[in-house]
Design an enzyme around this catalytic site. Structure first.
Site, mmCIF file in Angstrom:
data_model
loop_
_atom_site.group_PDB
_atom_site.id
_atom_site.type_symbol
_atom_site.label_atom_id
_atom_site.label_comp_id
_atom_site.label_asym_id
_atom_site.label_seq_id
_atom_site.Cartn_x
_atom_site.Cartn_y
_atom_site.Cartn_z
ATOM 1 N N GLU A 21 0.785 -1.227 0.000
ATOM 2 C CA GLU A 21 0.000 0.000 0.000
ATOM 3 C C GLU A 21 0.822 1.283 0.000
ATOM 4 O OE1 GLU A 21 -2.886 -0.255 3.140
ATOM 5 O OE2 GLU A 21 -4.248 -1.348 1.848
ATOM 6 N N GLU A 63 -6.719 -7.763 -0.782
ATOM 7 C CA GLU A 63 -7.358 -7.576 0.529
ATOM 8 C C GLU A 63 -8.778 -7.064 0.317
ATOM 9 O OE1 GLU A 63 -5.335 -5.234 3.540
ATOM 10 O OE2 GLU A 63 -3.392 -5.768 2.678
#
Ligand code: GAL
Length: 740
Positions: A379, A452
């Site tokens: 991320e 995710e």
């Protein structure tokens, strides 16, 4: 003399840097045992000193001695007989230290390791914030490698054209020569249960220093391919001979498979396989990362066998070799990534991240289970130069695997082979996943994997109210259902397998993210029932009612809608002897799932007061009634059960097994609202990890029992709500555990 590999986990001593006295310990070790939650997160970020005596026989003189550390958090400095022999930065990858020149042969040697487990900002993953804890200590195995001065350092087995009639296998052998130049012969043999399948041999001059040799092998038999159903593995033996005399033998294990993410989904050995999986943090209650082989292997079993996953992401770092070994053995695909979380530091930091990534790839390139390298910090933002370089290095080290890099930003620069993205769009009412081009911003489809989903969008505790637990489960079902229907999505990995300890900026304020489909003890929430229910019924029938089975627990009272996770054909629900209805999987709502949940509504009206007779759920499969769940009208405490995952442990001071305690009613159902505490007592040479007085959470709790150093038996007794449960564990000695 052949190489010797000695486990050095036992018989260490440890002291905190601020203290004088050493205490005996074994490895894996954490510098600081933590409470379950609500602790000061600075408490474990400490420094300590480890020491151990190593006896080195006189007849090892002339050989090379290396220490191998599989994982030390965060920074290690190694001394032998007061001489600095090596150091390492980074807690997730192994390092080796050559101690030959500092060793006293024919006597004892003092090994000291100074460990700094603080969050050192110049070392990845640190520098920013982390939604996880990194814990402390020498938390993975330590071994001593004794070899000839010319030895094999590493090897890589690759294959090509596996799906044709002319498969090719190549061995790349990395040699290190610490004596004079020699001409050696390298022999490679690949064998499986069916015998030898490939061999190769080559003579070559080996100058001083490191050198690698490529050997094309002759494939003499059909190779059995590795896949998730039949994870066929091969042993590889590499022998090195100098002047006809054997100087080193090196063993590794691998498997042959072709894995490819395409813009139309994932192919394993040319066949489409929808990815269905979860993310895993490698942490456990109290001891953080310091858990031995058996617990690591068990997590892989839980993911594959209990939760029916075909892939795990090792979020957000390289995980235990024991975990990965087990993934190979049981056919659980792995997406492994370099350490990090959102933060990317300066040039020096990035260099360190690259080194760590290289250590990860070199350690793990023979695992058939690993099908994707994560070469971006989870991320993080786009860093063109840095990520161009991580991709280049990963491809150079391992041209056989694709790269991915998990991002949370849309339209992020696509430098990898697979666009891997976290999609947290789902709020329970909207479309659960976005179309890939919406996320990538590209004008055509590319290989794409959702890495995710859910997580912080719906944190759920195992002891939350049942409506929330059901909603949590249905959200996981919805995301996988959506991924399953979109050919442009290779699949989805839910966030996450197990609840985990975290920093104060994240989670529920008690240092836990309750994002798991299981709790930190690996005990199921209803979301785990969803994963379990996707198993083929031929393999294992699943019938799990996502309800405590009572009339007045929900917001508006009543039991409708009544959600059941099952892989059977249909269910019948009874109240007492009265049939309330026959219910089928919600195929209209979840057309992509192999086994949609059953959401029963009609006929479950008013059962309050004298209408309440409890519930019976009968499952039918292939025309037969196969399983029943009985929920008593008036449940009461009937028994405490204790079940150990393993009945035999190695008496090596660190082996563990989990024991699950359940407070059950007369029908064997959990009593979720009991406020009972569990009092534990252990007889025998072992320890209970964590407190011996602990609350049941939603009617259940688990503990890990650690073996002592002597063979014998352990008897764990638990008492809760005036009930008693006992489990017995045998400890056997393990030959060769430690002989230095
Ligand atoms: C993601 C992150 C994970 C975890 C998760 C919680 O953004 O990658 O590490 O924090 O959110 O849902």
């Amino acid at each position: 003399m052949d190489r010797i590999v000695q486990n050095l986990n036992m018989a260490w001593e440890y002291r905190e840097v601020t203290q004088d006295a050493f205490a005996p310990i074994h490895i894996p070790h954490t510098m600081c045992e933590l409470p379950f939650n609500c602790f000061d997160e600075k408490s474990y970020q400490t420094q300590g000193v480890y020491r151990r005596v190593i006896f080195v026989p006189a007849d090892w003189a002339g050989r090379r001695l290396r220490l191998r550390f599989e994982g030390v958090m965060t920074q290690a400095q190694v001394f032998l007989n007061n001489t600095p022999v090596g150091a390492h930065d980074g807690g997730y990858t192994p390092f080796e230290v050559d101690i030959t020149d500092a060793v006293r042969f024919g006597g004892d040697n003092q090994l000291v390791v100074e460990v700094d487990s603080r969050e050192i900002p110049t070392i990845p993953p640190f520098g920013g914030q982390l939604d996880y804890l990194t814990f402390s200590g020498i938390y993975r195995d330590v071994t001593l490698l004794v070899t000839a001065p010319l030895y094999v350092e590493n090897a890589r087995i690759t294959s090509q054209n596996l799906l044709t009639c002319a498969p090719a296998v190549t061995a790349e052998v990395f040699l290190n020569n610490t004596t004079a130049a020699k001409t050696v012969q390298v022999q490679v043999t690949v064998s499986g249960a069916e015998g030898v399948v490939a061999t190769g041999e080559q003579n070559l001059p080996v100058p001083l220093g490191a050198q690698s040799v490529q050997l094309p092998l002759t494939v003499s038999q059909t190779l059995n391919l590795w896949d998730t159903e039949n994870p066929h593995l091969y042993e590889v033996q590499i022998a090195v001979l100098a002047d006809g005399v054997l100087c080193d033998t090196y063993h590794l294990r691998t498997g042959f498979r072709e894995a490819q993410f395409t813009e139309r989904g994932f192919l394993l050995n040319g066949k489409p396989l929808k990815i269905f999986g979860l993310n895993r943090h490698q942490s456990y209650p109290y001891v953080g990362y310091a858990m031995p082989a058996r617990a690591q292997r068990r997590d892989a079993d839980i993911l594959k066998e209990e939760l029916c996953c075909n892939m795990v992401r090792t979020s957000h770092y390289p995980q235990s070799p024991h975990f990965l070994d087990r993934c190979d053995e049981i056919g659980l695909l792995v997406f492994e990534e370099l350490p990090g979380w959102q933060f990317v530091g300066d040039e020096a930091w990035q260099k360190k991240a690259l080194v760590t990534m290289e250590e990860m790839i070199r350690r793990d390139w023979n695992h058939p289970a690993i099908v994707l390298w994560g070469v971006r910090v989870n991320e993080s933002l786009d860093f063109h130069d840095f990520y161009t370089e991580t991709n280049r290095v990963a491809h150079a080290l391992d041209p056989t695997r694709q790269t991915g890099g998990v991002r949370a930003i849309d339209h992020s620069e696509f430098l990898e082979d697979v666009y891997t993205a976290n999609d947290f769009i789902f709020d329970g009412t909207n479309t659960p996943l976005r179309a890939q081009q919406q996320v990538t911003g590209l004008s055509k489809d590319v290989p794409y994997l959702v890495t995710e989903c859910n997580g912080h969008m719906f944190p759920t505790k195992s002891f939350d109210q049942e409506e929330r637990l059901v909603e949590h489960a249905l959200r996981h079902a919805a995301v996988h259902d959506t991924a399953a229907q979109d050919d442009a999505v290779s699949g989805a990995l839910g966030w996450c397998a197990f609840d985990y300890n975290t920093h104060c900026q994240f989670g529920s304020g008690d240092k836990i993210c309750y994002h798991g489909v299981m709790d930190m003890f690996r005990l199921p929430k209803y979301a785990a029932y969803f994963y379990q229910s996707q198993c083929p019924p031929e393999k294992r029938g699943v019938l799990k009612a996502a309800s405590v089975g009572s009339m007045g627990e929900r917001s508006k009272s009543g039991i409708a809608p009544f959600t059941v996770f099952t892989n059977y054909d249909f269910i019948r629900i009874f109240s007492g002897e009265r049939l309330l209805g026959e219910y089928y999987p919600a195929r209209d709502r979840f057309p992509g799932l192999a086994h949609p949940p059953i959401i029963a509504e009609e006929g479950l009206g008013f059962l309050w007061g004298e209408n309440w007779k409890g519930l019976r759920v009968e499952a039918w499969w292939q025309g037969r009634q196969v399983e029943t769940v009985d929920m008593a009208a008036s449940p009461h405490t009937a028994r405490l059960t204790a079940v150990a995952d393993d009945n035999t442990l190695f008496a090596d001071g660190s082996d563990v097994t989990r024991v699950v305690f359940r407070l059950e009613d007369q029908n064997g159902n959990l009593l979720p609202f009991t406020m009972a505490v569990l009092q534990l007592s252990l007889e025998g040479n072992g320890t209970v990890i964590g407190p011996s007085l602990l609350p049941l959470r939603s009617g259940t709790v688990a503990v890990w029992v650690r073996a002592g150093e002597q063979a014998g038996s352990l008897r764990l007794r638990g008492v809760a709500a005036d009930m008693e449960a006992v489990t017995e564990i045998t400890m056997i000695s393990k030959e060769g555990v430690d002989c230095v």
